[in-house]
Structures are given as structure tokens and as C-alpha cells.
Design a protein around this motif. Sequence first.
Motif, short mmCIF file in Angstrom:
data_model
loop_
_atom_site.label_atom_id
_atom_site.label_comp_id
_atom_site.label_asym_id
_atom_site.label_seq_id
_atom_site.Cartn_x
_atom_site.Cartn_y
_atom_site.Cartn_z
N ILE A 122 4.47 -5.29 -5.40
CA ILE A 122 3.39 -4.71 -5.93
C ILE A 122 3.46 -3.12 -5.36
O ILE A 122 4.35 -2.78 -4.48
N ILE A 123 2.57 -2.49 -5.96
CA ILE A 123 2.60 -0.96 -5.42
C ILE A 123 2.27 -0.87 -3.92
O ILE A 123 1.40 -1.65 -3.27
N LEU A 124 3.03 -0.17 -3.02
CA LEU A 124 2.88 -0.11 -1.59
C LEU A 124 1.50 0.14 -1.24
O LEU A 124 0.73 -0.32 -0.10
N ARG A 125 0.73 1.03 -1.88
CA ARG A 125 -0.40 1.66 -1.57
C ARG A 125 -1.58 0.37 -1.55
O ARG A 125 -2.41 0.38 -0.77
N LYS A 126 -1.37 -0.52 -2.63
CA LYS A 126 -2.38 -1.71 -2.55
C LYS A 126 -2.02 -2.63 -1.49
O LYS A 126 -2.88 -3.23 -1.15
N GLY A 127 -0.84 -2.79 -1.12
CA GLY A 127 -0.27 -3.60 -0.27
C GLY A 127 -0.98 -3.09 1.25
O GLY A 127 -1.80 -4.04 2.10
N LEU A 128 -1.06 -1.65 1.44
CA LEU A 128 -1.58 -1.29 2.64
C LEU A 128 -3.25 -1.39 2.72
O LEU A 128 -3.80 -1.41 3.88
N ILE A 129 -3.92 -1.26 1.57
CA ILE A 129 -5.38 -1.42 1.49
C ILE A 129 -5.60 -2.79 1.95
O ILE A 129 -6.51 -3.22 2.35
N ALA A 130 -4.78 -3.81 1.41
CA ALA A 130 -4.94 -5.07 1.53
C ALA A 130 -4.46 -5.75 2.94
O ALA A 130 -4.94 -6.76 3.31
N GLY A 131 -3.99 -4.83 3.85
CA GLY A 131 -3.46 -5.01 5.10
C GLY A 131 -2.29 -6.02 5.08
O GLY A 131 -2.30 -6.82 6.02
N ILE A 132 -1.40 -5.95 4.35
CA ILE A 132 -0.07 -6.50 4.37
C ILE A 132 0.99 -5.73 5.03
O ILE A 132 1.11 -4.64 4.90
N GLU A 133 1.64 -6.67 6.05
CA GLU A 133 2.85 -5.78 6.88
C GLU A 133 3.86 -6.20 6.03
O GLU A 133 4.09 -7.13 5.38
N TYR A 134 4.91 -5.17 6.09
CA TYR A 134 6.22 -5.22 5.49
C TYR A 134 7.13 -4.82 6.48
O TYR A 134 7.46 -3.60 6.76
N PRO A 135 7.67 -5.71 7.15
CA PRO A 135 8.77 -5.73 8.21
C PRO A 135 10.14 -4.93 7.79
O PRO A 135 10.59 -4.44 8.92
N LEU A 136 10.40 -4.87 6.76
CA LEU A 136 11.65 -3.97 6.25
C LEU A 136 11.13 -2.52 5.70
O LEU A 136 12.13 -1.87 5.46
N LEU A 137 10.00 -2.17 5.76
CA LEU A 137 9.83 -1.05 4.88
C LEU A 137 10.27 0.18 5.61
O LEU A 137 11.23 1.04 4.87
N ALA A 138 10.03 0.28 6.92
CA ALA A 138 10.81 1.54 7.55
C ALA A 138 12.21 1.54 7.43
O ALA A 138 12.81 2.77 7.20
N GLU A 139 13.03 0.38 7.35
CA GLU A 139 14.55 0.16 7.29
C GLU A 139 14.88 0.78 5.91
O GLU A 139 15.77 1.58 5.75
N HIS A 140 14.24 0.23 4.99
CA HIS A 140 14.53 0.38 3.37
C HIS A 140 14.29 1.91 3.06
O HIS A 140 15.13 2.63 2.78
N ILE A 141 12.92 2.38 3.47
CA ILE A 141 12.69 3.82 3.16
C ILE A 141 13.54 4.78 3.65
O ILE A 141 14.00 6.04 3.19
N SER A 142 13.73 4.60 5.06
CA SER A 142 14.75 5.42 5.68
C SER A 142 16.14 5.51 5.03
O SER A 142 16.81 6.68 5.09
N ASP A 143 16.70 4.52 4.74
CA ASP A 143 17.84 4.35 4.24
C ASP A 143 17.94 5.10 2.74
O ASP A 143 18.84 5.94 2.27
N TYR A 144 17.11 4.84 1.98
CA TYR A 144 16.64 5.69 0.62
C TYR A 144 16.69 7.18 0.98
O TYR A 144 17.24 7.88 0.39
N MET A 145 15.79 7.61 1.76
CA MET A 145 15.83 9.01 1.92
C MET A 145 16.99 9.72 2.58
O MET A 145 17.65 10.85 2.33
N ALA A 146 17.82 8.89 3.50
CA ALA A 146 18.87 9.81 4.42
C ALA A 146 19.71 9.69 3.40
O ALA A 146 20.54 10.62 3.31
N LYS A 147 20.11 8.71 2.38
CA LYS A 147 21.30 8.82 1.56
C LYS A 147 21.14 9.76 0.35
O LYS A 147 21.90 10.52 0.11
N THR A 148 19.90 9.72 -0.13
CA THR A 148 19.41 10.55 -1.36
C THR A 148 19.20 12.22 -0.83
O THR A 148 19.96 13.11 -1.54
N LEU A 149 18.97 12.41 0.16
CA LEU A 149 18.58 13.76 0.76
C LEU A 149 20.09 14.21 1.31
O LEU A 149 20.69 15.50 1.00
#
Length: 420
Positions: A122-149
Motif C-alpha cells: 500500500i502507499i506508505l502515507r496510507k499506512g502511516l494514517i492507519a498506524g501501521i509499523e514498518y520495521p524495515l522502512l528505515a533500512e530500505h529507504i536509507s539503502d535507496y537514498m544512499a545508493k542513488t545519491l
Amino acid sequence: MPSDRFRPLDEKSLVEYLKATPILAEKLGNQFDKLEIKEVGDGNLNFVYIVISPSGSFVIKQALPYIRLIGESWPLTKDRAYFEATTLKEHGRLCPDHVPEVYHFDRLMSLIGMRYIEPPHIILRKGLIAGIEYPLLAEHISDYMAKTLFYTSLLYLTTTDHKRAVAEFCGNVELCRHTQQVVFSDPYKVSEYNRWTSPYLDSDAEAVREDNILKLEIAELKSKFSERAQALIHADLHTSSVMVTGDSTQVIDPEFGFYGPMGFDIGAFVGNLILAYFAQDGHAVAGNDRKPYKVWILKTITETWNLFYKKFTALWDEHKDGPGEAYLPAIYNNPDLQLLVKQKYMKELFHDTLGFGAAKMIRRIVGVAHVEDFESIKEAKKRADCERKALNFAKNLLKERRNYQSINEVVSAIEQLDSQ
């Protein structure tokens, strides 16, 4: 070619287009009798169709020659589809685990066929509104940003390769101009496009327009956005540009992609997490005050920056003797100097992240396009109370960003303001 001219597709004409496009027809097993097509483009700019057959699936995204949110009165180039497809391909090459594969691009039709990121994503924003925790989110998004940048910057590329890439993406001028208007200009002046939760935030919106220090700071950030070709950035990396499950994170919609300041991407993501944090009180109900979830959001903000820092600098260390021409080994030839360079670079990037994050927050409260985090709070006064806290924090962060030395200090400031 499926077409010799641009035409907006509806569900019926899309079927004919798919039949005439071999690579897409093959993805569907050439089975069209049980085809399911659903238009899901709830964004501001484009038509998006999910196409499913018994043999395969994909997403079709078509850019329109105007902003869908506004209509034909605000024209916008269709060429943005080219830059989205090109950014998807490049970012996908650098970080394939977190970017959907592109199957087909038709420049004449401004149309991209790409992997369907299937449920339960689902779209992350909708998950945040619903109060869902994503334990790997920081790990994954940091990986994406570090490599692409990192891999699209002068830390890794030669000057020749970097300049060629910069020149290629200079063509995305219309979306850069759009960002300049809605992020760095409109919120700070009277504009027909601005809106806010009125009458509760009338004085708050006016205060933004009359804050001289805020205007000086936003001018500096506008200059960096417009003039600093640091890396190939997504340029719209908010929480609706990310799709998630508990163990998967996929970054979508990089149509704003161009060579710009790295902090604009990191700041967009962190700033939208801060918006999500301040929206939580508006979603609290009896038996769920959202306080534990707010703690998780702050933890994710902290981990996102810290993991990005660790991964980005690790890539820098790994390739310090590589082709990158930002800091030539013949000049920066001792460990002490190399450490000083890295510390200075990352400090500036951190402050850019905070500044751009704050600017993105402000525009989502008193500018043209708002966020569902707040908009889904039905009671206007409650919504305004949440927005005001976010706005006040963003204004302070924008003006005082250079005084913060760590992400922990930022999180502490969020908690302090929230407790008042």
C-alpha cells in the motif's frame, strides 16, 4: 508503433494499445478476454491503470499535458514521462530491490509500462494514517537514498559522465519550475492556488507571508534547488511515492527527477514523516491514543538519517580511490584531511536535509497541494491544531537548521514542541 500521435487513453482505447504493443501483450500472455483494468491515479498529475490478466500484470502510467489536480488551466509538459522512465531505469539499476522495473516506454504517448507492485503493498502515507509499523522502512529507504545519491554524484562519477547526465536532465525544466513555484514561492506570497484550513489558520498563513527571516532562508534553499546539480534526485520523495509491506519498500513516481541537491530527497522523506507524526493526534480514538506509534515514527526518522549516513559514507570509503573527481586522492592525500572533507560534506548535507524538509512541510499546510495525513482528519479545528504544530515546527527548523548537530536533537525538538 501503437500510435503516431499523442492521445489520452481510457480503458477501452488502452486495450487496443496493449494489443498493438508486443512486449506488453506478451506480459499478458496475449490474453485479453479476461483482462481487468482499473484506473487508480489518485495523484495530482497523471492517469494510472492497473492491468491484470490470468498470465501477468503491470501498471500503465500516462502523463497528461496539464496538471490533473487543477485541470487544463495549468498546462504541463508531457515530456515528464521521459524523465520518469529514465530515472526509474537509472535508479533501478543502482538499487533494484526498491525500484519497480520498467517494461516499456512510449515517448510519443508519454506512457510507461512498469511492474505492478501487487497487494498487500500500500502507499506508505496510507499506512502511516492507519498506524501501521514498518520495521524495515528505515533500512530500505536509507539503502535507496544512499545508493542513488552516491552513485550519481561526483563522489563516484567522472566530471565528464556527471556533466553529460546533468545535461540530459536539464530538459525537465517544467517540473523544476513547478517545484520552485509550489515549494519555494507560492506559500510566501498571496497566490490563487494557496489554501489552508480556514478560518483557523488564517493568521498562521499570513504570518508565513510576513516572516522576513523565513523568506531569506527559503531564498537560499531555492537557490540551492535551482543551481546545485549534486546527484540524480527523485525530487518528489514524499510518503505517497513509496509503497510498502512489512518486508518490502518500493519507490515510485520519480517524474520530477533531475540533477539537484541530495538534501531535497532526504528532506522530503523526513519532512513527510514529521507531518505524519503531528497528524497522529487527529487520528487518535478511544483505546488508541497513537502515542506508541508516534514513538515509532520518531525512531524511524532517527534511523533513516543515521542509516543513510552510515551507508553513504561507507560507499564513499569503498570508492575513495575510484573514478569520482570531487576529491582527487592526489590532493586529499592523508586520513586527517579526508575525514575533515567528509565531516564538512555530511554536515552541510544534514542541514540541507532539515531545510528542504521544513520547506516541504510548510508548502503542504499553506500551499496548493496538501497531504492526506491532515486532510483525512474530518473535524476542521482538530485538523488545524495538528497542522499548526507542524507548521510552527517547520518554520523554526527552517530558520534554525544550522544549529542542529544531530538527528537526535531534531527529534528532541519535535517532542518538546509537541508537549506544549
